[in-house]
Design a protein around this motif. Sequence first.
Motif, short mmCIF file in Angstrom:
data_model
loop_
_atom_site.label_atom_id
_atom_site.label_comp_id
_atom_site.label_asym_id
_atom_site.label_seq_id
_atom_site.Cartn_x
_atom_site.Cartn_y
_atom_site.Cartn_z
N ASN A 156 -10.90 4.17 11.72
CA ASN A 156 -12.40 3.75 11.59
C ASN A 156 -12.09 2.65 12.90
O ASN A 156 -11.68 1.81 13.34
CB ASN A 156 -13.09 3.32 10.07
N GLY A 163 -15.84 -3.48 0.04
CA GLY A 163 -15.39 -1.93 -0.02
C GLY A 163 -16.88 -0.80 -0.83
O GLY A 163 -17.29 -0.18 0.06
N ARG A 164 -16.56 -1.20 -1.87
CA ARG A 164 -17.25 -0.57 -2.80
C ARG A 164 -19.35 -0.42 -2.51
O ARG A 164 -19.83 0.33 -2.36
CB ARG A 164 -17.64 -0.56 -4.35
N ARG A 219 -14.69 10.90 2.11
CA ARG A 219 -14.87 11.30 1.24
C ARG A 219 -16.47 10.19 1.46
O ARG A 219 -17.66 11.37 0.28
CB ARG A 219 -14.40 9.84 -0.04
N ARG A 227 -4.45 -5.78 2.93
CA ARG A 227 -4.55 -4.51 2.53
C ARG A 227 -6.04 -3.86 2.45
O ARG A 227 -6.04 -2.56 2.48
CB ARG A 227 -4.04 -3.92 1.78
N ASN A 228 -7.08 -4.77 1.58
CA ASN A 228 -7.84 -4.10 1.76
C ASN A 228 -9.09 -2.93 2.61
O ASN A 228 -9.38 -2.81 2.13
CB ASN A 228 -9.19 -4.87 0.69
N THR A 282 1.43 -0.76 0.19
CA THR A 282 -0.16 0.41 0.45
C THR A 282 0.68 1.17 0.37
O THR A 282 1.78 1.48 0.31
CB THR A 282 -1.19 0.36 1.45
N CYS A 325 -20.63 -0.06 13.67
CA CYS A 325 -20.29 1.31 13.47
C CYS A 325 -21.37 2.21 14.21
O CYS A 325 -21.55 3.45 14.77
CB CYS A 325 -19.64 1.70 12.49
N ASN A 368 -14.56 7.58 6.21
CA ASN A 368 -13.99 7.55 5.15
C ASN A 368 -14.30 9.36 4.77
O ASN A 368 -15.25 10.10 5.16
CB ASN A 368 -14.73 6.49 4.22
N ALA A 410 -21.58 -2.30 9.70
CA ALA A 410 -22.44 -3.55 9.99
C ALA A 410 -23.04 -4.28 10.01
O ALA A 410 -24.20 -3.80 11.26
CB ALA A 410 -21.09 -4.71 10.18
N ARG A 423 -8.01 8.03 -0.25
CA ARG A 423 -9.51 7.33 -0.58
C ARG A 423 -9.19 6.76 0.29
O ARG A 423 -11.13 6.55 0.64
CB ARG A 423 -9.07 5.33 -1.62
N1 ACO Z 1 -3.40 -0.08 -1.03
C1 ACO Z 1 -3.50 -0.06 -1.91
N2 ACO Z 1 -4.44 -0.47 -2.72
C2 ACO Z 1 -5.71 -0.99 -2.11
C3 ACO Z 1 -5.74 -0.72 -1.65
C4 ACO Z 1 -4.72 -0.38 -0.14
N3 ACO Z 1 -4.86 -0.44 0.92
N4 ACO Z 1 -6.34 -1.63 -0.43
C5 ACO Z 1 -7.41 -1.68 -1.88
N5 ACO Z 1 -6.55 -0.95 -3.25
C6 ACO Z 1 -6.94 -1.38 -4.64
C7 ACO Z 1 -7.84 -2.70 -4.66
O1 ACO Z 1 -6.73 -3.86 -4.53
C8 ACO Z 1 -7.95 -2.43 -5.62
O2 ACO Z 1 -7.21 -2.75 -7.20
P1 ACO Z 1 -8.26 -2.92 -8.31
O3 ACO Z 1 -8.48 -2.22 -9.04
O4 ACO Z 1 -6.88 -3.07 -9.35
O5 ACO Z 1 -8.54 -4.72 -8.37
C9 ACO Z 1 -8.26 -0.66 -6.00
O6 ACO Z 1 -7.51 -0.59 -4.98
C10 ACO Z 1 -9.47 0.14 -5.43
O7 ACO Z 1 -10.08 -1.07 -5.13
P2 ACO Z 1 -11.53 -0.43 -4.97
O8 ACO Z 1 -12.45 -1.45 -3.84
O9 ACO Z 1 -12.68 0.15 -5.19
O10 ACO Z 1 -11.30 1.16 -4.40
P3 ACO Z 1 -12.58 2.51 -3.18
O11 ACO Z 1 -12.53 3.66 -4.44
O12 ACO Z 1 -13.85 1.67 -3.33
O13 ACO Z 1 -11.73 2.89 -1.94
C11 ACO Z 1 -12.37 2.02 0.99
C12 ACO Z 1 -11.99 1.17 -0.89
C13 ACO Z 1 -11.21 2.75 0.90
C14 ACO Z 1 -12.65 0.21 1.49
C15 ACO Z 1 -14.03 2.07 0.19
O14 ACO Z 1 -14.72 1.43 -0.67
C16 ACO Z 1 -14.63 2.57 1.88
O15 ACO Z 1 -14.45 3.20 2.30
N6 ACO Z 1 -15.89 1.63 1.70
C17 ACO Z 1 -16.27 2.14 2.58
C18 ACO Z 1 -16.07 1.39 3.84
C19 ACO Z 1 -16.95 1.64 5.21
O16 ACO Z 1 -17.43 2.75 5.72
N7 ACO Z 1 -17.43 0.66 6.07
C20 ACO Z 1 -18.37 1.22 7.75
C21 ACO Z 1 -18.19 0.32 8.00
S1 ACO Z 1 -17.10 -0.29 9.32
C22 ACO Z 1 -18.39 -1.15 9.87
O17 ACO Z 1 -19.01 -1.18 10.81
C23 ACO Z 1 -17.47 -2.11 11.14
#
Ligand code: ACO
Length: 337
Positions: free
Chosen positions: A294, A229-230, A269, A159-160, A36, A120, A267, A326, A44
């Motif tokens: 978070n 995530g998405r 965004r 890393r996700n 990452t 959360c 997040n 969740a 992000r």
């Molecule tokens: N570093 C680098 N690259 C990464 C990382 C990382 N840490 N994590 C993912 N990527 C990559 C992915 O593998 C993907 O690569 P690919 O396109 O080659 O497949 C790319 O980055 C894009 O991944 P997305 O998942 O589409 O990224 P996105 O812009 O959606 O951001 C995030 C991810 C930050 C997780 C976002 O979706 C998010 O914030 N989701 C909501 C999370 C949330 O609000 N949770 C709340 C509740 S938590 C609870 O209740 C405990």
Amino acid sequence: MPEANHFSCITSIAGTGSYVPEKILTNQELEKLVDTSDEWITSRTGIKERRIAADDEATSDLASRAAEKAMEQSGVTAEELDLIIVATVSPDMFFPATACFVQRKIQAVNAVCFDISAACSGFLYALQIARHFVNTGSRTTALIIGAEKLSSMVNWEDRNTCVLFGDGAGAAIVRRDDDARNTSRRILSTVMYSDGNQTDILVVPGGGSACPITPENASEKLNTVRMEGREVYKYAVNAMRDAAEKALEAAGLGPDDVDMVIPHQANRRIIEAITDRLGIPSERVFVNLDKYGNTSAAAIAIALDEANRSGAIKKGDILLLVAFGAGLTWAATVIEW
Ligand code: ACO
């Protein structure tokens, strides 16, 4: 369903407190653990660093430190507490309840204690539960805590997810106040929602009765966080905006009346998407996720305490607290501070 303040007495927040562990884990340090970059995480999510509890520090330890600060600020003694609710998805153990460990640590010998699991949204759920207990007269002085040691539940090779979460705790004292003239920090309205059809998009699949950890499946790390995530992102934006609008409507208010939004800190965004759609400018939105990531049920509680102690919110301000997690679960609360 929206719930305005139709109770015969007023519930108020007498004090707040929070605690985060000393150890800081920066994005640069994470670069050494997984593939990452600081640039990816910052652009992000907005997160720059998070706190990590010590090995011998459990969720109840974080919770107790936050509770002591809330009690001190509100002038409430441990003996006066007659209810303790801990919102957490990272309890010390499956049982006893983390709230019982907190009871022992702060010696709140007169309290009834239990945990709730709403991820959360947990702190806002706990606030509403305490409000009902206090308003019915069943209890007079409640301690509510959102506390998490999520570092014990993330897969540090994924890393996700591992870049997103952190540890910490926030607390509030909820009291009955029958003299409305002296009341501040009144809860004006609350809405709460759940959608069990979305359990799969944010889940810790193993470790419970549905899928116990066995020597055979241990390597799959089923007892750590899995997230689409998405999907979560899209759902969160719509659900939180809708909840915010409904809670404001139930309080007879609109977005222009809000002095400070204290949103779930997942997040940047997501927060911007919601507040942009509500037409609330960024200077009226409290964000501290850059420092803590978070922290699930603790996030709004820590942010509320920081806003309170820093003077970012003042007496009479209208606060909009809005959460998502969740379950899926989501909620919004309007408070006149
Ligand atoms: N570093 C680098 N690259 C990464 C990382 C990382 N840490 N994590 C993912 N990527 C990559 C992915 O593998 C993907 O690569 P690919 O396109 O080659 O497949 C790319 O980055 C894009 O991944 P997305 O998942 O589409 O990224 P996105 O812009 O959606 O951001 C995030 C991810 C930050 C997780 C976002 O979706 C998010 O914030 N989701 C909501 C999370 C949330 O609000 N949770 C709340 C509740 S938590 C609870 O209740 C405990």
